[in-house]
Design an enzyme around this catalytic site. Structure first.
Site, mmCIF file in Angstrom:
data_model
loop_
_atom_site.group_PDB
_atom_site.id
_atom_site.type_symbol
_atom_site.label_atom_id
_atom_site.label_comp_id
_atom_site.label_asym_id
_atom_site.label_seq_id
_atom_site.Cartn_x
_atom_site.Cartn_y
_atom_site.Cartn_z
ATOM 1 N N THR A 209 62.312 9.429 32.004
ATOM 2 C CA THR A 209 62.233 8.894 33.392
ATOM 3 C C THR A 209 60.622 9.617 33.181
ATOM 4 O OG1 THR A 209 64.289 7.838 33.705
ATOM 5 C CG2 THR A 209 63.077 8.419 35.306
ATOM 6 N N GLY B 268 64.930 13.349 34.071
ATOM 7 C CA GLY B 268 66.368 14.170 33.881
ATOM 8 C C GLY B 268 67.464 13.981 33.966
ATOM 9 N N ARG C 203 64.787 -1.636 40.883
ATOM 10 C CA ARG C 203 65.495 -1.530 39.492
ATOM 11 C C ARG C 203 66.154 -3.096 39.232
ATOM 12 N NH1 ARG C 203 67.994 3.178 37.021
ATOM 13 N NH2 ARG C 203 70.361 3.213 36.471
ATOM 14 N N ASP D 159 73.614 2.628 32.250
ATOM 15 C CA ASP D 159 74.110 3.243 32.935
ATOM 16 C C ASP D 159 74.804 2.772 34.303
ATOM 17 O OD1 ASP D 159 71.807 4.827 32.860
ATOM 18 O OD2 ASP D 159 70.968 4.359 34.218
ATOM 19 N N THR E 43 61.624 4.216 34.464
ATOM 20 C CA THR E 43 62.444 4.693 33.967
ATOM 21 C C THR E 43 62.028 3.253 32.965
ATOM 22 O OG1 THR E 43 63.970 6.075 32.347
ATOM 23 C CG2 THR E 43 64.515 4.502 34.300
ATOM 24 N N SER F 131 71.383 4.116 39.920
ATOM 25 C CA SER F 131 70.917 5.143 39.479
ATOM 26 C C SER F 131 71.016 6.640 39.516
ATOM 27 C CB SER F 131 69.617 4.960 39.647
ATOM 28 O OG SER F 131 68.913 5.649 38.897
ATOM 29 N N SER F 132 69.854 7.899 39.186
ATOM 30 C CA SER F 132 70.372 9.267 39.539
ATOM 31 C C SER F 132 69.190 9.592 39.970
ATOM 32 C CB SER F 132 70.389 10.708 38.590
ATOM 33 O OG SER F 132 72.013 10.017 37.911
HETATM 34 O O1 DON Z 1 68.837 5.794 37.014
HETATM 35 C C1 DON Z 1 68.881 6.984 35.522
HETATM 36 O O2 DON Z 1 69.383 7.661 37.474
HETATM 37 C C2 DON Z 1 68.031 7.363 34.602
HETATM 38 N N1 DON Z 1 68.122 6.018 33.856
HETATM 39 C C3 DON Z 1 67.804 7.770 34.216
HETATM 40 C C4 DON Z 1 67.359 8.723 33.013
HETATM 41 C C5 DON Z 1 65.744 9.260 33.076
HETATM 42 O O3 DON Z 1 65.936 9.789 34.252
HETATM 43 C C6 DON Z 1 66.500 9.992 31.196
HETATM 44 N N2 DON Z 1 65.276 10.698 31.196
HETATM 45 N N3 DON Z 1 64.261 11.771 31.324
#
Ligand code: DON
Length: 583
Positions: free
Chosen positions: A387, A479, A110, A429, A405, A458-459
């Site tokens: 992502t 997502g 990350r 984020d 991402t 992050s997710s």
């Molecule tokens: O790390 C994360 O949770 C976000 N930066 C993810 C962004 C993302 O999934 C955008 N999507 N489709």
């Protein structure tokens, strides 16, 4: 006569079936991905959001590479073919299963906040979050981690030389890639954002400023040079030397914070994976700074206490239980989740079956609890819009589940001049101000505040499933905030409803994230179900539409090893261009 002819026809038919079967047995791919049936193959598979990137990974498997080589090849190729999210200038998580050691590695690459970052850096004079700066300025970029992550994984666990593994990506950047419908459409949609940055304009649009159409050749010579430098020198080719110089110059030219020292301090970390159980399955997932693993296990613990199967898949009663467990998980996320190097995340407590029992006891089975009445647990026992995910599996039984991402599609839209890659806007984020939602409507507090060297929460949720100790499935999704719930439903579809990789992927999904208090249903849920849920008090206000590609709930890329040894994969049909490449 009739009997004779019937017999004759039957024999003909049987013969046909037999020769058909023989042909199928000999064929490298036994079946192709549809909404109902996965791609089936014997040796290896790569499932990613882009055809040419999956094929790049497959090329490496066929050269004798293992699942890690294939993943690294796919990761570098996506940076060329799927610039919305494939990247060199972003970060992510890679889960690796090494069959020979029966060991899982959870690699965290990350982005990190630069040394010059500070807690209130995105607040304006009134103390409010300046979303433009947090999302689209040079300051929105964290220190890229992708090159460190991919080269580390390759050096430690790959079988082929890095240059071999990177060759398909370099070829695609140098010789050009044939622009597909998905990419031409996406570039046109993001023309304003990308066109505002001279280096992005040069990279993604023709000299006369017009857009690339489907079938056009897109060459990325600067990116090819950067990739070649990495292929020759490994991570040093990116974090030191002329590429690093270009990054720092780009930053300095427009108020960005990343400096040489930040690049030199970049590190990918192997962390202890989250492990939970659901009936006779073991779920192994990414730990913080991903929130995904903790909350998937937490929600599964809550749901395990009910016989979900008997409720019926996607029935109102089933969706109600899912939704309520989601609200409690996202409430806890807002308070307890952050970078474990900076904040003591109570992982054991949050993934404890007893704690899940207390949540289950609070859930009313006949009525929605408004989000305003749900708060993060007051105390626990001691102890982001594009992502992309890809999964790989090889003949030896190794597997990789990787999500990475730039945060939003094309990150902050800024390209490093002369080096040809986009920068992330991952700093959004972080929780720029307690209680103020980020780009995905997620709120947070001190656990996820900005600090130098810290990684934003992050997710992203790369996951493995094991059954009877045997590696069985790799999956994950893009997502933003919906990643965690998309992954949860995909694994539940397999574990609780015995679905194959394709049906587990294609069935309509739901999403709730505590705040906003809104239950999102994909198309495909019946009007009856929607009405029953509304009657229980759910705010079924937004229904995502398949016609607006980006409003679907996730895009999982899944591979399952079946009990008969065949490898079954499904590229999520929600995103155009996704592909399961196999042999
Ligand atoms: O790390 C994360 O949770 C976000 N930066 C993810 C962004 C993302 O999934 C955008 N999507 N489709």
């Amino acid at each position: 006569m009739r009997i004779v002819s019937t017999l004759f026809i039957s024999l003909m038919l049987l013969g046909g079936i037999a020769s058909n079967l023989a042909a199928q047995t000999a064929a490298p791919i036994i079946s192709y991905n549809s909404q109902f049936h996965p791609t089936l193959a014997r040796k290896g598979m790569v499932v990613s959001q882009d055809y040419q990137a999956s094929e790049a990974g497959l090329e490496i498997l066929k050269l004798g590479g293992n699942a890690i080589d294939a993943a690294v090849a796919t990761g570098f190729a996506l940076a060329v073919t799927h610039p919305q999210a494939g990247n060199l200038g972003g970060g992510g998580f890679m889960m690796i299963y090494l069959k020979s050691e029966d060991r899982v590695i959870a690699l965290d690459y990350r982005e990190m906040a630069p040394q010059a970052a500070s807690r209130d850096m995105f607040l304006n004079a009134n103390g409010d979050v300046d979303n433009r700066r947090a999302r689209f300025s040079m300051q929105s970029s964290g220190v890229p981690g992708t090159v460190m992550g991919l080269t580390d994984a390759q050096a430690k666990y790959g079988a082929l030389p890095l240059a071999t593994v990177m060759a398909p990506a370099i070829r695609l950047a140098e010789e050009g890639l044939v622009v597909n419908w998905a990419l031409s459409g996406s570039l046109s949609r993001y023309k304003t954002r990308l066109g505002a940055d001279p280096a992005s304009r040069k990279k993604f649009f023709k000299e006369d400023g017009s857009s690339y159409q489907q079938g056009d050749l897109l060459r990325q010579p600067d990116l090819a040079k950067t990739l070649s430098e990495i292929a020759a020198k490994g991570a040093d080719g990116f974090y030191q030397g002329w590429v690093a110089d270009r990054i720092v110059e780009t930053m300095k030219a427009d108020g960005g914070l990343i400096r040489h020292e930040d690049l030199l301090n970049s590190v990918a970390k192997e962390r202890t994976a989250i492990s939970g159980t659901f009936r006779d399955y073991t779920v192994v997932a990414m730990p913080p700074p991903s929130s995904g693993g903790v909350h998937v296990v937490q929600m599964l613990n809550v749901l395990e206490g009910w016989d979900m199967k008997s409720l019926g898949h996607n029935s109102a009663a089933y969706i109600h239980r899912l939704t309520e467990s989601m609200k409690y998980a996202y409430a806890d996320r807002s308070k307890y989740l952050g970078d474990p190097d900076f904040f003591n995340v109570p992982i054991t407590a949050l993934t404890d079956k007893g704690y899940a029992g207390t949540i289950r006891a609070k859930i009313k089975l006949d009525a929605a609890t408004p989000s305003t009445e749900i708060a993060p647990a007051p105390a626990l026992p001691d102890e982001s819009k594009d992502t992309t995910h890809f999964s790989t599996m090889d003949a030896a039984g190794n597997m990789v589940s990787n999500t990475y991402t730039l945060n939003f599609s094309y990150g902050n839209g800024r390209t490093v001049a002369g080096a040809g890659f986009l920068l992330n806007n991952e700093m959004d984020d972080f929780s720029a101000k307690p209680g103020t939602p980020n780009g995905f409507g997620l709120i947070g507090g001190i656990a996820n505040s900005i600090e130098p060297g810290k990684r934003p929460l992050s997710s992203m949720t790369p996951v493995f499933l094991f059954k009877n100790r045997q590696p069985m499935m790799a999956t994950g999704s893009p997502g933003g905030s919906t990643i965690i719930t998309a992954v949860l439903q995909t694994v539940l579809n397999v574990m609780e409803f015995d679905m194959n990789a394709a049906t587990a992927t294609a069935r309509p999904r739901i999403h709730h994230q505590w705040f906003p208090d809104r239950l999102i249903l994909e198309p495909g849920h019946s009007v009856d179900t929607r009405q029953l849920l509304a009657r229980m008090g759910h705010n079924v206000s937004a229904v995502a539409s398949y016609n607006e590609g980006e409003r679907v709930l996730g895009a999982t890329m899944t591979i399952i090893r079946r009990p008969d040894g065949l490898i079954a994969g499904s590229a999520d049909p929600r995103r155009p261009g996704a592909h399961a490449a196999a042999y």
